[in-house]
Structure formats: C-alpha cells, structure tokens
Scaffold this motif. Structure first.
Motif, PDB file in Angstrom:
ATOM      1  N   GLY A  49     -80.187 -47.499  -6.528  1.00 27.03           N
ATOM      2  CA  GLY A  49     -80.286 -48.686  -5.687  1.00 27.03           C
ATOM      3  C   GLY A  49     -79.709 -49.931  -6.310  1.00 27.03           C
ATOM      4  O   GLY A  49     -79.893 -51.032  -5.792  1.00 27.03           O
ATOM      5  N   ALA A  50     -78.982 -49.785  -7.432  1.00 25.85           N
ATOM      6  CA  ALA A  50     -78.383 -50.945  -8.087  1.00 25.85           C
ATOM      7  C   ALA A  50     -77.192 -51.476  -7.297  1.00 25.85           C
ATOM      8  O   ALA A  50     -76.883 -52.666  -7.359  1.00 25.85           O
ATOM      9  CB  ALA A  50     -77.956 -50.591  -9.507  1.00 25.85           C
ATOM     10  N   ILE A  51     -76.480 -50.589  -6.589  1.00 26.33           N
ATOM     11  CA  ILE A  51     -75.399 -51.008  -5.699  1.00 26.33           C
ATOM     12  C   ILE A  51     -75.556 -50.278  -4.370  1.00 26.33           C
ATOM     13  O   ILE A  51     -76.267 -49.264  -4.287  1.00 26.33           O
ATOM     14  CB  ILE A  51     -73.996 -50.747  -6.305  1.00 26.33           C
ATOM     15  CG1 ILE A  51     -73.772 -49.251  -6.547  1.00 26.33           C
ATOM     16  CG2 ILE A  51     -73.793 -51.543  -7.576  1.00 26.33           C
ATOM     17  CD1 ILE A  51     -72.357 -48.918  -7.004  1.00 26.33           C
ATOM     18  N   ASP A  52     -74.879 -50.784  -3.360  1.00 28.43           N
ATOM     19  CA  ASP A  52     -75.011 -50.236  -2.010  1.00 28.43           C
ATOM     20  C   ASP A  52     -73.889 -49.281  -1.643  1.00 28.43           C
ATOM     21  O   ASP A  52     -74.077 -48.379  -0.819  1.00 28.43           O
ATOM     22  CB  ASP A  52     -75.037 -51.375  -0.986  1.00 28.43           C
ATOM     23  CG  ASP A  52     -76.085 -52.418  -1.301  1.00 28.43           C
ATOM     24  OD1 ASP A  52     -77.250 -52.033  -1.497  1.00 28.43           O
ATOM     25  OD2 ASP A  52     -75.731 -53.614  -1.374  1.00 28.43           O
ATOM     26  N   ALA A  53     -72.720 -49.486  -2.216  1.00 27.69           N
ATOM     27  CA  ALA A  53     -71.543 -48.697  -1.871  1.00 27.69           C
ATOM     28  C   ALA A  53     -70.581 -48.733  -3.046  1.00 27.69           C
ATOM     29  O   ALA A  53     -70.661 -49.628  -3.902  1.00 27.69           O
ATOM     30  CB  ALA A  53     -70.865 -49.251  -0.619  1.00 27.69           C
ATOM     31  N   ASP A  97     -83.159 -54.682  -3.189  1.00 22.00           N
ATOM     32  CA  ASP A  97     -83.087 -53.304  -2.715  1.00 22.00           C
ATOM     33  C   ASP A  97     -82.269 -53.162  -1.446  1.00 22.00           C
ATOM     34  O   ASP A  97     -82.404 -52.188  -0.721  1.00 22.00           O
ATOM     35  CB  ASP A  97     -84.503 -52.749  -2.491  1.00 22.00           C
ATOM     36  CG  ASP A  97     -85.298 -53.546  -1.468  1.00 22.00           C
ATOM     37  OD1 ASP A  97     -84.755 -54.555  -0.957  1.00 22.00           O
ATOM     38  OD2 ASP A  97     -86.447 -53.167  -1.178  1.00 22.00           O
ATOM     39  N   GLY A  98     -81.388 -54.098  -1.188  1.00 17.90           N
ATOM     40  CA  GLY A  98     -80.488 -53.954  -0.046  1.00 17.90           C
ATOM     41  C   GLY A  98     -81.201 -54.102   1.285  1.00 17.90           C
ATOM     42  O   GLY A  98     -81.327 -53.166   2.050  1.00 17.90           O
ATOM     43  N   ASP A  99     -81.728 -55.325   1.564  1.00 22.86           N
ATOM     44  CA  ASP A  99     -82.439 -55.554   2.812  1.00 22.86           C
ATOM     45  C   ASP A  99     -81.514 -55.389   4.003  1.00 22.86           C
ATOM     46  O   ASP A  99     -80.298 -55.454   3.884  1.00 22.86           O
ATOM     47  CB  ASP A  99     -83.041 -56.968   2.822  1.00 22.86           C
ATOM     48  CG  ASP A  99     -84.162 -57.115   1.805  1.00 22.86           C
ATOM     49  OD1 ASP A  99     -84.757 -56.080   1.455  1.00 22.86           O
ATOM     50  OD2 ASP A  99     -84.421 -58.245   1.359  1.00 22.86           O
ATOM     51  N   SER A 100     -82.106 -55.218   5.180  1.00 28.90           N
ATOM     52  CA  SER A 100     -81.324 -55.019   6.386  1.00 28.90           C
ATOM     53  C   SER A 100     -80.553 -56.275   6.746  1.00 28.90           C
ATOM     54  O   SER A 100     -80.969 -57.400   6.454  1.00 28.90           O
ATOM     55  CB  SER A 100     -82.256 -54.648   7.550  1.00 28.90           C
ATOM     56  OG  SER A 100     -82.990 -53.487   7.250  1.00 28.90           O
ATOM     57  N   GLN A 101     -79.410 -56.054   7.412  1.00 26.32           N
ATOM     58  CA  GLN A 101     -78.639 -57.180   7.930  1.00 26.32           C
ATOM     59  C   GLN A 101     -79.465 -57.907   8.969  1.00 26.32           C
ATOM     60  O   GLN A 101     -80.332 -57.330   9.627  1.00 26.32           O
ATOM     61  CB  GLN A 101     -77.340 -56.669   8.556  1.00 26.32           C
ATOM     62  CG  GLN A 101     -77.568 -55.798   9.795  1.00 26.32           C
ATOM     63  CD  GLN A 101     -76.300 -55.169  10.323  1.00 26.32           C
ATOM     64  OE1 GLN A 101     -75.438 -54.764   9.575  1.00 26.32           O
ATOM     65  NE2 GLN A 101     -76.199 -55.073  11.638  1.00 26.32           N
ATOM     66  N   THR A 102     -79.204 -59.190   9.118  1.00 28.26           N
ATOM     67  CA  THR A 102     -79.886 -59.974  10.140  1.00 28.26           C
ATOM     68  C   THR A 102     -78.836 -60.684  10.985  1.00 28.26           C
ATOM     69  O   THR A 102     -77.693 -60.838  10.575  1.00 28.26           O
ATOM     70  CB  THR A 102     -80.833 -61.012   9.511  1.00 28.26           C
ATOM     71  OG1 THR A 102     -80.077 -61.881   8.658  1.00 28.26           O
ATOM     72  CG2 THR A 102     -81.919 -60.320   8.692  1.00 28.26           C
ATOM     73  N   VAL A 103     -79.249 -61.123  12.165  1.00 24.36           N
ATOM     74  CA  VAL A 103     -78.351 -61.834  13.071  1.00 24.36           C
ATOM     75  C   VAL A 103     -78.887 -63.242  13.251  1.00 24.36           C
ATOM     76  O   VAL A 103     -80.015 -63.441  13.699  1.00 24.36           O
ATOM     77  CB  VAL A 103     -78.251 -61.132  14.440  1.00 24.36           C
ATOM     78  CG1 VAL A 103     -77.277 -61.887  15.343  1.00 24.36           C
ATOM     79  CG2 VAL A 103     -77.827 -59.680  14.277  1.00 24.36           C
ATOM     80  N   ALA A 104     -78.073 -64.237  12.852  1.00 22.31           N
ATOM     81  CA  ALA A 104     -78.476 -65.634  12.977  1.00 22.31           C
ATOM     82  C   ALA A 104     -78.458 -66.057  14.440  1.00 22.31           C
ATOM     83  O   ALA A 104     -77.955 -65.339  15.314  1.00 22.31           O
ATOM     84  CB  ALA A 104     -77.540 -66.515  12.154  1.00 22.31           C
ATOM     85  N   SER A 105     -78.974 -67.244  14.707  1.00 24.86           N
ATOM     86  CA  SER A 105     -79.057 -67.734  16.078  1.00 24.86           C
ATOM     87  C   SER A 105     -77.693 -67.886  16.728  1.00 24.86           C
ATOM     88  O   SER A 105     -77.553 -67.796  17.944  1.00 24.86           O
ATOM     89  CB  SER A 105     -79.795 -69.083  16.111  1.00 24.86           C
ATOM     90  OG  SER A 105     -79.130 -70.020  15.277  1.00 24.86           O
ATOM     91  N   ASN A 106     -76.679 -68.103  15.895  1.00 22.85           N
ATOM     92  CA  ASN A 106     -75.323 -68.233  16.431  1.00 22.85           C
ATOM     93  C   ASN A 106     -74.604 -66.893  16.547  1.00 22.85           C
ATOM     94  O   ASN A 106     -73.411 -66.840  16.839  1.00 22.85           O
ATOM     95  CB  ASN A 106     -74.500 -69.189  15.564  1.00 22.85           C
ATOM     96  CG  ASN A 106     -74.323 -68.676  14.143  1.00 22.85           C
ATOM     97  OD1 ASN A 106     -74.858 -67.639  13.777  1.00 22.85           O
ATOM     98  ND2 ASN A 106     -73.570 -69.425  13.342  1.00 22.85           N
ATOM     99  N   THR A 128     -77.022 -44.003   2.090  1.00 23.78           N
ATOM    100  CA  THR A 128     -77.470 -43.692   3.455  1.00 23.78           C
ATOM    101  C   THR A 128     -78.461 -44.732   3.956  1.00 23.78           C
ATOM    102  O   THR A 128     -78.422 -45.147   5.123  1.00 23.78           O
ATOM    103  CB  THR A 128     -78.114 -42.298   3.497  1.00 23.78           C
ATOM    104  OG1 THR A 128     -77.205 -41.348   2.940  1.00 23.78           O
ATOM    105  CG2 THR A 128     -78.439 -41.885   4.923  1.00 23.78           C
ATOM    106  N   ASP A 129     -79.351 -45.164   3.077  1.00 24.69           N
ATOM    107  CA  ASP A 129     -80.343 -46.161   3.472  1.00 24.69           C
ATOM    108  C   ASP A 129     -79.658 -47.468   3.855  1.00 24.69           C
ATOM    109  O   ASP A 129     -80.003 -48.092   4.864  1.00 24.69           O
ATOM    110  CB  ASP A 129     -81.321 -46.387   2.320  1.00 24.69           C
ATOM    111  CG  ASP A 129     -82.434 -47.350   2.691  1.00 24.69           C
ATOM    112  OD1 ASP A 129     -83.198 -47.048   3.619  1.00 24.69           O
ATOM    113  OD2 ASP A 129     -82.534 -48.428   2.058  1.00 24.69           O
ATOM    114  N   TYR A 130     -78.654 -47.862   3.065  1.00 29.47           N
ATOM    115  CA  TYR A 130     -77.937 -49.098   3.384  1.00 29.47           C
ATOM    116  C   TYR A 130     -77.160 -48.956   4.682  1.00 29.47           C
ATOM    117  O   TYR A 130     -77.109 -49.883   5.497  1.00 29.47           O
ATOM    118  CB  TYR A 130     -76.979 -49.450   2.235  1.00 29.47           C
ATOM    119  CG  TYR A 130     -76.319 -50.802   2.412  1.00 29.47           C
ATOM    120  CD1 TYR A 130     -76.948 -51.962   1.976  1.00 29.47           C
ATOM    121  CD2 TYR A 130     -75.073 -50.909   3.030  1.00 29.47           C
ATOM    122  CE1 TYR A 130     -76.351 -53.207   2.159  1.00 29.47           C
ATOM    123  CE2 TYR A 130     -74.475 -52.145   3.207  1.00 29.47           C
ATOM    124  CZ  TYR A 130     -75.122 -53.284   2.778  1.00 29.47           C
ATOM    125  OH  TYR A 130     -74.533 -54.517   2.968  1.00 29.47           O
TER     126      TYR A 130
END
Length: 357
Positions: free
Chosen positions: A96-100, A30-39, A245-247
C-alpha cells in the motif's frame, strides 16, 4: 477475452525485500477514494512508481512533459516514486505504499499470485523489447557460459527469469543460491556496469540502458532477447502498467485518466522517436544525476517498442517459464488483466483494441 489456460494459484518465489531505493514524495496514506467537488472536479491522490530505465520511457516522458499532471487534472495530486527493481516496486504496491506502477511482467505475475489474484490488475502495456545478455568479448558461444558469473536485476524479476530459462533450454543448470553450471548474481542495475568493468561478473541479462552501457564498457551482445520470441515476431512485454485493485475500485476516474496519460505518452514517443529519446534522457538524467551519452542513448533506444498492448501471450509464456524453473507452482492467472478502459480509449482514437490472452 480471458486467458484460455486457467492455472491454479500458489506461492511465488519472491520474499519481501527492501521496499524503496529512491523515493520521491511517497506518502503513508492508504489511498482514499476519489471525491467530486461541488464544481464537479475530481479530487484525490495518485502515488505512481517507475524505474529510471529507458524501458519505462512512457512514465519518464509523461512525467517530464507534464502529461500525467495535465490528464489527471488539477484536483489530483501526483506523487512519484522510483525503484531499481520490480521486486521492490511490487512489494510497495502490495504493502500500500504506492497505488500504481510501471513494472515488469514477472513481478506483476508474482504479485497477483502472492495475493491469490486479489491485489493487482494490469491495465495497460507500455514497452516491448530492450533486454539483452551482454558478456565479455572472449565469450563467443552459449557453451562458454559454463563456469561464469552473470548478473540480473533481482531474483525472480523479468530478466532473471529470461536468463534462467535460456540457460536451462541450453542444458546449463542454475539455482537460486548462485550455484550450478552458471552462477547468477542478482544485483541492482546501478552497480552492474562497475561490476562488469571490474571483472566481478562475466556479463548480465539486463534491460536498457544498462545493456548498452555494458556494451560501451567493452561487452558484446551474446543474446538479444527479441530473438527468443519468434512466436510473437520478436515482441515481448518488458513493462506494464499495474494498479492496486483496491485503488482501482475506489478511484476509477483517476485510473482512467492515468491510462489516458499512458496512451498519450506512448503516442508522443512514437510520433517523434528522436525527440522522445531526448526528453526521456533528460528525465533519466534528473533521476540518476547524469543523462546518457548520445552514443549509448542511440544504441539503447533502437531496440525499444512503445505500445499499450501488454502482449499477453508473451506474459503467459514467461509465467510458464517461471513454473518450469520451479520459481512458481501451478499459477492461475485468469483475471490478471483489466483492459476495459484501455480498449475504450483506443477505440475512441480509432486504433485496434488489445487482447488479454
């Protein structure tokens, strides 16, 4: 800038159809939020849709040249899906099958209305032009269209609306069941050329390269849609970049990178149009099984303009045409555009910003 005309939202014509004709790597998440890795690396997934049409050249070129992969970054997984109509792609975004996705303006409008202005945003333009009404050579006037059967890519899509409005303007009636003075038969572009060659249809209002393939099959251009847009000097939006919009809320940096890649692809296409045509045709061939002949490619390519400007004036006019045709009622489109990131990118490149009205 917001559109000056505030229209009230109502129900669009289009009902959900089959979602995807050809899907490449489309996931069910369902298009989870972006995350920021430790680097500091941005990680996430982008599911992007587009058509195997020359009017979607910025997507085809960007994917083929690796521009999307480069600009999204190694931490972002790109999954692509291809569609044969804007109605199908719009339903994929709404479900919700695609984000854009790269999509026509009318399906974008319909998606916005269907979700009461909540589900989607246009974040950039992509292509202007590249649509025509091609008919049998014996048809030499609009009056001779009476009693004919004409095809469009799908009911309520951008070319379908253009054809219906053109006929209405010229005193010819149509309806959504295929009746009236001219019978309109929505069908996939993949079957239109054969239908025309077999005389199952008398012509079609279609985007490139289907229009040029019809010409190569013995048809002639009766109407170049560019001639129907004198108020915008022949420019009319054919393809926009639409984002859930959600993405967009959950993945702002990934969307920024997507818009950057779109602009980079457009810049490259415009920097060397001949080379851009060849790369786009290579990508098209991989999706359809066979690239276009040089003759069809040259004919189709010359009518296309690649621009990040969504040419909002033409979009709102086309939506008004939908309303006059009875396909939508009293639409309110304020908020459909979110061009903030696009204009920031253009400004940094020293290029003119674009308007949403």
């Amino acid at each position: 800038m917001r559109p000056s005309r505030l229209w009230r939202a109502a129900t669009p014509l289009i009902a959900a159809g089959a979602l995807v004709l050809a899907v490449v790597g489309c996931s069910s998440d369902d298009g989870d939020s972006q995350t920021v890795a430790s680097n500091g690396q941005i990680t996430g997934t982008l599911r992007l849709g587009y058509f195997p049409n020359l009017t979607h050249a910025p997507a085809l070129y960007g994917a083929e040249k690796g521009i999307f992969a480069k600009d999204l970054g190694s931490g972002v997984t790109l999954k692509t899906s291809t569609f044969n109509s804007g109605v199908q792609e719009a339903e994929a975004i709404l479900s919700g099958a695609i984000d854009a996705g790269y999509i026509g303006p009318n399906p974008a409008v319909n998606s916005f209305i269907k979700s009461h202005g909540e589900a989607v945003r246009i974040v950039s333009g992509a292509t202007s032009g590249g649509a025509s009404l091609v008919v049998k050579p014996e048809i030499t006037s609009v009056a001779q269209l009476k009693g004919t059967t004409l095809a469009t890519p799908s009911l309520g899509n951008t070319q379908d609306v253009a054809l219906r409005y053109f006929l209405k303007k010229n005193g010819l009636k149509t309806d959504t069941q295929g009746g009236g003075d001219v019978s309109i038969k929505p069908q996939d572009n993949t079957v239109t050329v054969d239908a025309f060659a077999n005389r199952a249809i008398d012509g079609a209002w279609v985007p490139e390269p289907t229009a040029s393939r019809l010409v190569a099959a013995g048809g002639k251009v009766l109407v170049d849609e560019a001639d129907e847009w004198p108020e915008t000097k022949g420019q009319f939006v054919t393809t926009v970049l639409l984002v859930s919009t959600d993405y967009l809320k959950k993945n702002p940096e990934i969307v920024r990178r997507l818009i950057t890649a779109n602009v980079e692809s457009i810049n490259a296409l415009n920097a060397d149009r001949d080379a851009g045509a060849k790369v786009t045709n290579t990508a098209l061939g991989k999706l359809s099984g066979k690239p276009l002949s040089d003759k069809i490619l040259t004919l189709a390519w010359k009518g296309l303009t690649f621009t990040p400007d969504p040419i909002a004036a033409s979009l709102f006019t086309s939506a008004k045409h939908q309303e006059e045709l009875g396909l939508i009622k009293n639409p309110k489109l304020d908020g459909l555009f979110d061009l903030t990131v696009l204009n920031e990118i253009l400004a940094k490149q020293g290029k003119p910003t674009v308007a949403d009205s």
